[in-house]
Motif scaffolding. Structure first.
Motif, PDB file in Angstrom:
ATOM      1  N   ALA A  82       0.969  -1.144  -0.378  1.00 45.63           N
ATOM      2  CA  ALA A  82       0.086  -0.274  -0.137  1.00 45.63           C
ATOM      3  C   ALA A  82       0.729   0.944  -0.121  1.00 45.63           C
ATOM      4  O   ALA A  82       1.637   1.062   0.294  1.00 45.63           O
ATOM      5  CB  ALA A  82      -0.758   0.051   1.082  1.00 45.63           C
ATOM      6  N   GLY A  83       0.872   2.117  -0.857  1.00 41.72           N
ATOM      7  CA  GLY A  83       1.369   3.578  -0.283  1.00 41.72           C
ATOM      8  C   GLY A  83       2.655   3.737  -1.605  1.00 41.72           C
ATOM      9  O   GLY A  83       3.313   4.572  -1.482  1.00 41.72           O
ATOM     10  N   ALA A  84       2.397   3.014  -2.377  1.00 41.79           N
ATOM     11  CA  ALA A  84       3.523   2.648  -3.331  1.00 41.79           C
ATOM     12  C   ALA A  84       3.520   4.046  -4.033  1.00 41.79           C
ATOM     13  O   ALA A  84       1.710   3.820  -5.257  1.00 41.79           O
ATOM     14  CB  ALA A  84       4.024   1.196  -4.275  1.00 41.79           C
ATOM     15  N   GLU A  85       4.039   4.314  -5.340  1.00 41.72           N
ATOM     16  CA  GLU A  85       3.636   5.456  -5.855  1.00 41.72           C
ATOM     17  C   GLU A  85       3.946   5.093  -7.199  1.00 41.72           C
ATOM     18  O   GLU A  85       5.234   3.969  -7.939  1.00 41.72           O
ATOM     19  CB  GLU A  85       4.827   6.574  -5.941  1.00 41.72           C
ATOM     20  N   VAL A  86       2.949   4.809  -8.172  1.00 42.61           N
ATOM     21  CA  VAL A  86       2.772   4.368  -9.553  1.00 42.61           C
ATOM     22  C   VAL A  86       2.473   5.543 -10.709  1.00 42.61           C
ATOM     23  O   VAL A  86       1.823   6.538 -10.413  1.00 42.61           O
ATOM     24  CB  VAL A  86       1.800   3.451 -10.011  1.00 42.61           C
ATOM     25  N   THR A  87       3.382   5.615 -11.462  1.00 43.71           N
ATOM     26  CA  THR A  87       3.629   6.827 -12.666  1.00 43.71           C
ATOM     27  C   THR A  87       3.211   6.051 -14.212  1.00 43.71           C
ATOM     28  O   THR A  87       3.536   4.666 -13.985  1.00 43.71           O
ATOM     29  CB  THR A  87       5.022   7.877 -12.862  1.00 43.71           C
ATOM     30  N   LEU A  88       2.681   6.280 -14.806  1.00 48.87           N
ATOM     31  CA  LEU A  88       2.195   6.038 -16.084  1.00 48.87           C
ATOM     32  C   LEU A  88       2.393   6.912 -17.008  1.00 48.87           C
ATOM     33  O   LEU A  88       1.900   8.054 -17.055  1.00 48.87           O
ATOM     34  CB  LEU A  88       0.516   5.258 -16.155  1.00 48.87           C
ATOM     35  N   ALA A  89       3.175   6.701 -18.381  1.00 48.59           N
ATOM     36  CA  ALA A  89       3.298   7.288 -19.434  1.00 48.59           C
ATOM     37  C   ALA A  89       3.508   7.330 -20.727  1.00 48.59           C
ATOM     38  O   ALA A  89       3.364   5.863 -20.827  1.00 48.59           O
ATOM     39  CB  ALA A  89       4.290   8.279 -18.575  1.00 48.59           C
ATOM     40  N   PRO A  90       2.497   8.019 -21.779  1.00 49.01           N
ATOM     41  CA  PRO A  90       1.858   7.009 -22.999  1.00 49.01           C
ATOM     42  C   PRO A  90       3.398   7.037 -23.874  1.00 49.01           C
ATOM     43  O   PRO A  90       4.303   7.894 -22.954  1.00 49.01           O
ATOM     44  CB  PRO A  90       1.289   8.045 -23.562  1.00 49.01           C
ATOM     45  N   THR A  91       4.149   5.996 -24.857  1.00 53.78           N
ATOM     46  CA  THR A  91       4.711   6.614 -25.737  1.00 53.78           C
ATOM     47  C   THR A  91       4.603   6.188 -26.802  1.00 53.78           C
ATOM     48  O   THR A  91       5.613   7.218 -27.987  1.00 53.78           O
ATOM     49  CB  THR A  91       5.791   6.056 -25.703  1.00 53.78           C
ATOM     50  N   SER A  92       3.307   7.322 -27.407  1.00 55.47           N
ATOM     51  CA  SER A  92       2.438   7.043 -28.848  1.00 55.47           C
ATOM     52  C   SER A  92       1.453   7.953 -29.051  1.00 55.47           C
ATOM     53  O   SER A  92       0.891   8.129 -30.238  1.00 55.47           O
ATOM     54  CB  SER A  92       2.270   5.997 -29.326  1.00 55.47           C
ATOM     55  N   VAL A  93       0.740   8.303 -27.788  1.00 54.31           N
ATOM     56  CA  VAL A  93      -0.449   9.327 -28.035  1.00 54.31           C
ATOM     57  C   VAL A  93       0.565  10.922 -26.785  1.00 54.31           C
ATOM     58  O   VAL A  93       0.789  10.623 -26.612  1.00 54.31           O
ATOM     59  CB  VAL A  93      -1.301   8.724 -27.572  1.00 54.31           C
ATOM     60  N   LEU A  94      -0.297  11.432 -27.444  1.00 54.84           N
ATOM     61  CA  LEU A  94      -0.504  13.119 -27.340  1.00 54.84           C
ATOM     62  C   LEU A  94      -1.524  13.147 -25.436  1.00 54.84           C
ATOM     63  O   LEU A  94      -2.483  13.846 -26.032  1.00 54.84           O
ATOM     64  CB  LEU A  94      -0.565  13.746 -27.783  1.00 54.84           C
ATOM     65  N   THR A  95      -1.417  12.514 -25.006  1.00 52.15           N
ATOM     66  CA  THR A  95      -1.665  12.811 -23.989  1.00 52.15           C
ATOM     67  C   THR A  95      -0.406  12.949 -22.467  1.00 52.15           C
ATOM     68  O   THR A  95       0.341  11.774 -22.615  1.00 52.15           O
ATOM     69  CB  THR A  95      -2.824  11.734 -23.339  1.00 52.15           C
TER      70      THR A  95
END
Length: 298
Positions: free
Chosen positions: A219-232
């Motif tokens: 619990a409490g782990a930081e998760v980052t999600l980032a795209p590589t092929s779509v502009l968001t």
């Protein structure tokens, strides 16, 4: 590691040199201008050599500059195949990626699309297209190559003000993520990425569960999600009491996933994610960096 995980290893630098020179000859013969980019460019300009832990070659072109079109990119891929390369052409909103492989070396030739005067480099980092209009020639590997102009401005935008300081493997990815815009800054996106620690059935289409080195829920782990092929933009949150974060993906594609377990961060910079799939993240103490496709579909 995950059942299908890939572990990136440093490339054979002598073979990489041969293939980079061969790619230059192929593209020059076709009249296609290209430039060094990412770590290949940084090593060439800053160090006069490949970065020791680099695992691939990165070259680029810009569609709409110097006469380059989608059709010419496809024709060039055919020519690379004639020279013994495998060449997978992947078309997306931001670029056409030509995934080249030969003699155990990965070479990524990315042909960027200009969007409002900019191109977007990995993962989705805005770089002015103007830096690629009048490329700069540098000496490298006993010959000459082209790089963005001025290269110092490119590196500042790509890696931050501290680009001249050499980094260890895994450190530069975090710098690039820090420079990305979050989703709130790209709120006009038609199909934004979203990440949260509470499921919204109307919005979220999948999840990532995080477990620790002992296999127990974190619990409490930081998760980052980032795209590589779509502009968001990227998004981040912390896992809930059951170790979950929930996502909404713009599309099935490759994403960057970063997980911070009490200060021990791993950046998975090539994860093929699909909507409507539940994923499991588990760290690998023997391979703390350099993994891809490490998430396990449940």
């Amino acid at each position: 590691m995950g059942l299908n995980a890939t572990l990136f290893e440093p490339m054979d630098m002598s073979v990489a040199e041969v293939l980079l020179k061969e790619a230059k000859q192929i593209l020059n013969d076709l009249g296609i201008p290209f430039f060094l980019r990412h770590g290949t460019c940084l090593g060439a300009v800053r160090d006069g050599a490949f970065i020791p832990w680099d695992d691939d070659l990165d070259i680029g072109s810009v569609i709409g500059l110097h006469g380059l079109t989608d059709e010419i990119v496809e024709q060039a891929a055919v020519e690379f195949r004639k020279h013994g390369y495998s060449a997978d052409v992947i078309d997306s909103e931001l670029h056409i990626s030509v995934d080249l492989k030969k003699d155990g070396i990965q070479m990524d030739w990315t042909c960027y699309r200009i969007i409002d005067g900019n191109i977007y480099q990995w993962p989705v980092l805005k770089i002015p297209a103007s830096l690629h209009e009048n490329l700069k020639e540098i000496e490298f590997l006993g010959t000459t190559f082209m790089v963005p102009n001025p290269p110092e401005e490119y590196f500042r935008l790509k890696y931050g003000d501290d680009w001249e300081t050499p980094k260890e493997a895994g450190e530069f990815e975090q710098e690039v993520l820090d420079l990305m815009e979050d989703h709130s800054q790209l709120s006009d996106s038609n199909n934004p990425l979203r990440l949260a620690n509470q499921r919204d059935e109307a919005q979220h289409t999948g999840s990532i569960k995080v477990v620790g080195f002992d296999g127990e829920t974190v619990a409490g782990a930081e998760v980052t999600l980032a795209p590589t092929s779509v502009l968001t933009g990227l998004d981040k949150t912390n896992t809930n009491s059951e170790g979950y974060v929930y996502f909404r993906l713009p599309e099935e594609a490759c994403y960057v996933v970063a997980v911070d377990l009490d200060g021990r961060k791993e950046i998975l910079y090539l994860e093929e994610l699909k909507p409507n799939v539940e994923y499991l993240y588990a760290p690998d103490p023997e391979h703390p960096i350099g993994r891809a496709n490490a998430l396990i579909a449940q």
